[in-house]
Design a protein around this motif. Structure first.
Motif: not given
Length: 122
Positions: A95-105
Motif C-alpha cells: 500500500h502507498s504511504e498515503e493510504k496507510v497513514s490516512k487511516g479510516f474515517s
C-alpha cells in the motif's frame, strides 16, 4: 450455471477439490444437481473458489500480511524517521504511504478495505 463456470474456469482444480473434500473421483458419474450442490458447498479456500475469486493465497495469509504491515507502520511511527515521515518500511501488501497513514474515517470504509484484502486486491 455455477458448476459450468467452475468447470470452464479450471476443471482440474474442481476435480481435485471434489476428490479431496468428498472422495469423488468421477464427478460425471453423479447427477449434475448433486455435483453442483457439492461444488457450491466447497470451502472458501478450495482451489476452485480461490481461483474464481482471483486469489493467489488463502484469506488468512492476506490477513496475516495486513497485520504485519500495520505493526511495521506502528513501530516505524515511533522512530525518528516515522515522526519525520521518511524511510517508511516496505509493506508486504504494497500500500502507498498515503493510504496507510490516512487511516479510516468510518467502519464502513474499514469493511470495504478488508473485503478488498480478502478478494486479493490489497
Amino acid at each position: 450455471m455455477a458448476l459450468a463456470n467452475m468447470i470452464n474456469t479450471d476443471r482440474d482444480a474442481l476435480i481435485c477439490d471434489l476428490a479431496e473434500t468428498y472422495g469423488i473421483f468421477d464427478y460425471r458419474s453423479l447427477p449434475a444437481q448433486t455435483v453442483a450442490a457439492l461444488s457450491i458447498g466447497l470451502r472458501a479456500n478450495s482451489r476452485i473458489k480461490m481461483k474464481l475469486a482471483g486469489m493467489e493465497f488463502e484469506p488468512d495469509v492476506y490477513l496475516l500480511a495486513a497485520i504485519v504491515d500495520r505493526l511495521s507502520i506502528l513501530l516505524w511511527r515511533q522512530t525518528k524517521d516515522g515522526v519525520e515521515g521518511i524511510n517508511m518500511p516496505e509493506l508486504i501488501l504494497g500500500h502507498s504511504e498515503e493510504k496507510v497513514s490516512k487511516g479510516f474515517s468510518c467502519g464502513e470504509e474499514f469493511e470495504k478495505f478488508r473485503a478488498s484484502i480478502l478478494r486479493g486486491e490489497g
